[in-house]
Design an enzyme around this catalytic site. Structure first.
Site, PDB file in Angstrom:
ATOM      1  N   GLU A 235       4.120  -1.550  -0.901  1.00 50.00           N
ATOM      2  CA  GLU A 235       4.418  -1.372   0.305  1.00 50.00           C
ATOM      3  C   GLU A 235       5.070  -2.603   0.944  1.00 50.00           C
ATOM      4  O   GLU A 235       4.349  -3.620   0.846  1.00 50.00           O
ATOM      5  CB  GLU A 235       3.683  -0.845   1.340  1.00 50.00           C
ATOM      6  CG  GLU A 235       3.089   0.716   1.041  1.00 50.00           C
ATOM      7  CD  GLU A 235       2.092   1.256   2.046  1.00 50.00           C
ATOM      8  OE1 GLU A 235       1.873   0.570   3.060  1.00 50.00           O
ATOM      9  OE2 GLU A 235       1.245   1.997   1.758  1.00 50.00           O
TER      10      GLU A 235
ATOM     11  N   GLU B 101      -5.551   1.445  -0.419  1.00 57.22           N
ATOM     12  CA  GLU B 101      -6.535   0.450   0.495  1.00 57.22           C
ATOM     13  C   GLU B 101      -7.744   0.868   0.599  1.00 57.22           C
ATOM     14  O   GLU B 101      -8.416   0.689   1.727  1.00 57.22           O
ATOM     15  CB  GLU B 101      -5.456   0.119   1.692  1.00 57.22           C
ATOM     16  CG  GLU B 101      -4.295  -0.235   1.754  1.00 57.22           C
ATOM     17  CD  GLU B 101      -3.853  -0.875   2.907  1.00 57.22           C
ATOM     18  OE1 GLU B 101      -4.128  -0.535   3.953  1.00 57.22           O
ATOM     19  OE2 GLU B 101      -2.622  -1.700   2.825  1.00 57.22           O
TER      20      GLU B 101
END
Length: 535
Positions: free
Chosen positions: A300, A153
């Protein structure tokens, strides 16, 4: 880790509710993007061709984090993966010991470049080559490394490193090309879905334009190398931040009547769950940048099983529902409304509850297992194949064989509670499994505890011929045998499949005495004899 929701559009175009417009950004806290490594593998594998062919099947994998106060050893982690038939894992770094433990297992591994190493790798081809040599080349082919996640991220968690992100991917890929590994190992970087703006309806979604200088060359790199977009998708946070606009059932993949389905007015596509809407939003966002053949892998996704007073929907029931339905959704190859039949392979977040993670209670309770390998809940996967070793369709127990010699039972009981390292404390007087106080009943409990602890491995329910396997739950009264299923779907009194690395004692005496006077041999003689007979 989650998309920005435009609640007003969602309200007007999806659900007939009357509330004020509330733009929401749901965010999942990350510890600087490096968790140091984060049932299941629902690995029924289905043949599948996705876009340009760089993914050949749909799978469920699991993330492995290590922020635990009592982290199992690498050998124990791998034992749990094998017991649960988990065939795909994602690590949050490239832990050498775990990669060595994964050797010769066939388990497909995604290793990661931690965020704190990204700047160095993105600025130096030589540094990237050294990283690949140390963390990848030294382990293949014995360890089946199939992907490298460069950072985590980065655009939202470490924006100062964004200018070198694409360079880092290219340098890592160049090192793989030099070693002729680029065909086997794909390179990508996980993104939070919050980089997607205007995310409902999905057909209007686009990436945050401020990141175009990064996203455009990044997507072209993924396209040219036949790799995939890594995306983290958390319907839990979308639901929590929607102020009641998103129905819980919609977030949990539960069936909705047609009138409650979200409809994209531009495409007339019907959305029955948040997960598909987020994934399709990413597909549409790529298409607006003229990228139409890069598949998505969700790196995820999950649901917490416990939360604080402000997180009332972080429950075992909801976590079970989300992950069970997610697994079935992926493995059924239902795809998304935009790409039906094109399944989106997904890594569950996560294998273990991480009690050392900072933040709210829910941050510590995303795991499928605790540190001892005990399932937090039993996934509801009937009809989805043999996905988990602890599925409700695979309940077996080990008990004393009817008519077995009582002396042999006593000897086997002593070994199980001694050298076998079974926790036999429930058999002590005043404890739940003390009654009935006889060697047959106590042996059944100890045999089964050992059998469950050894992941029901062949040969672990024999005890010199005095034990047998049964599918009938031997629990009675308040005595719950390891492996039995509680009323709420949780495993009660389950003995560890992979004991903690710090566990040194079984918590019980090595010999039991019965009021009925079956045997009164001494503890020391019993232990010495049994070590010779059963080890």
């Amino acid at each position: 880790m989650v998309m920005v929701l435009e609640i007003e559009r969602w309200k007007e175009q999806a659900f007939p509710l009357s509330i004020n417009s509330i733009p929401v950004k749901a965010m999942k806290a990350e510890a600087s993007g490096e968790k140091s490594l984060p049932l299941l593998e629902a690995l029924l594998i289905f043949p599948l061709t996705i876009f340009n062919g760089n993914l050949n099947y749909a799978f469920i994998g699991v993330n492995i984090g290590t922020d635990l106060s009592d982290m199992p050893s690498q050998t124990q982690v791998v034992a749990l993966l094998k017991a649960q038939n988990i065939r795909h894992v994602r690590l949050y770094n490239a832990d050498r010991a775990l990669l060595l433990a994964l050797a010769n297992t066939g388990i497909q591994v995604t290793v990661s470049v931690p965020n704190d190493q990204l700047l160095g790798i993105g600025q130096s081809n030589a540094t990237a080559a050294k990283w690949v040599a140390r963390n990848v080349i030294s382990h293949v082919p014995t360890t089946n490394i199939t992907a490298i996640a460069v950072g985590s991220e980065v655009l939202t968690a470490l924006p100062n490193a964004a200018p070198v992100l694409v360079s880092a991917l290219k340098f890592i890929h160049s090192a793989l090309v030099a070693s002729n590994l680029d065909g086997q190992i794909k390179v990508s970087t996980p993104h939070s879905s919050s980089i997607i703006l205007d995310s409902f309806p999905p057909s209007q979604a686009f990436f945050n334009r401020s990141w175009d200088p990064v996203m455009v060359p990044l997507l072209k790199f993924l396209q040219s190398t036949r790799s995939y977009l890594m995306l983290n998708v958390y319907p839990y946070y979308d639901y929590m931040q929607s102020d009641g606009v998103i129905p819980l059932d919609y977030a949990l993949f539960r069936p909705l009547p047609p009138s409650k389905e979200a409809v994209d007015a531009n495409t007339l596509l019907h959305y029955t769950n948040v997960f598909d809407a987020v994934v399709d939003a990413a597909y549409f966002a790529m298409s607006y940048l003229n990228i139409t053949n890069v598949p998505i892998v969700v790196t995820e996704s999950g649901w917490p099983s416990k939360g604080d007073s402000s997180e009332s929907d972080a429950t075992v029931e909801n976590a079970n529902a989300y992950n069970s339905n997610l697994i079935k959704h992926v493995l059924n190859n239902t795809g998304t409304p935009k790409h039906p039949g094109i399944a989106v392979s997904t890594y569950i977040y996560e294998l273990y509850n991480e009690d050392l993670r900072p933040g709210s209670v829910s941050e510590k309770n995303w795991g499928l297992f605790d540190a001892n390998g005990i399932p937090v809940y039993i996934l509801h996967l009937i009809g989805a194949g043999t996905v988990l070793a602890n599925d409700t369709t695979n309940q077996t127990f080990c008990v004393a064989m009817e008519g077995a010699d009582l002396k042999m039972l006593q000897a086997a009981l002593d070994w199980a509670c001694g050298s076998g390292k079974v926790d036999c404390s429930p058999l002590l007087q005043g404890h739940p499994c003390y009654e009935p106080d006889n060697v047959v009943s106590h042996s059944s409990y100890a045999f089964n505890a050992y059998f469950q602890r050894m992941a029901k491995s062949p040969g672990t329910c024999d005890f010199k011929g005095v034990a047998t396997i049964t599918t009938t739950d031997p629990s009675h009264g308040s005595c719950a045998f390891p492996g039995s299923i509680g009323k709420n779907g949780t495993i009660t009194n389950y003995t560890s499949l992979a004991p903690s690395a710090n566990s040194t004692t079984s918590g019980c005496p090595s010999h039991y005495f019965y009021r009925s006077g079956f045997f009164t041999t001494s503890v020391m003689i019993g232990v010495l004899l049994l070590s010779a007979v059963f080890l």
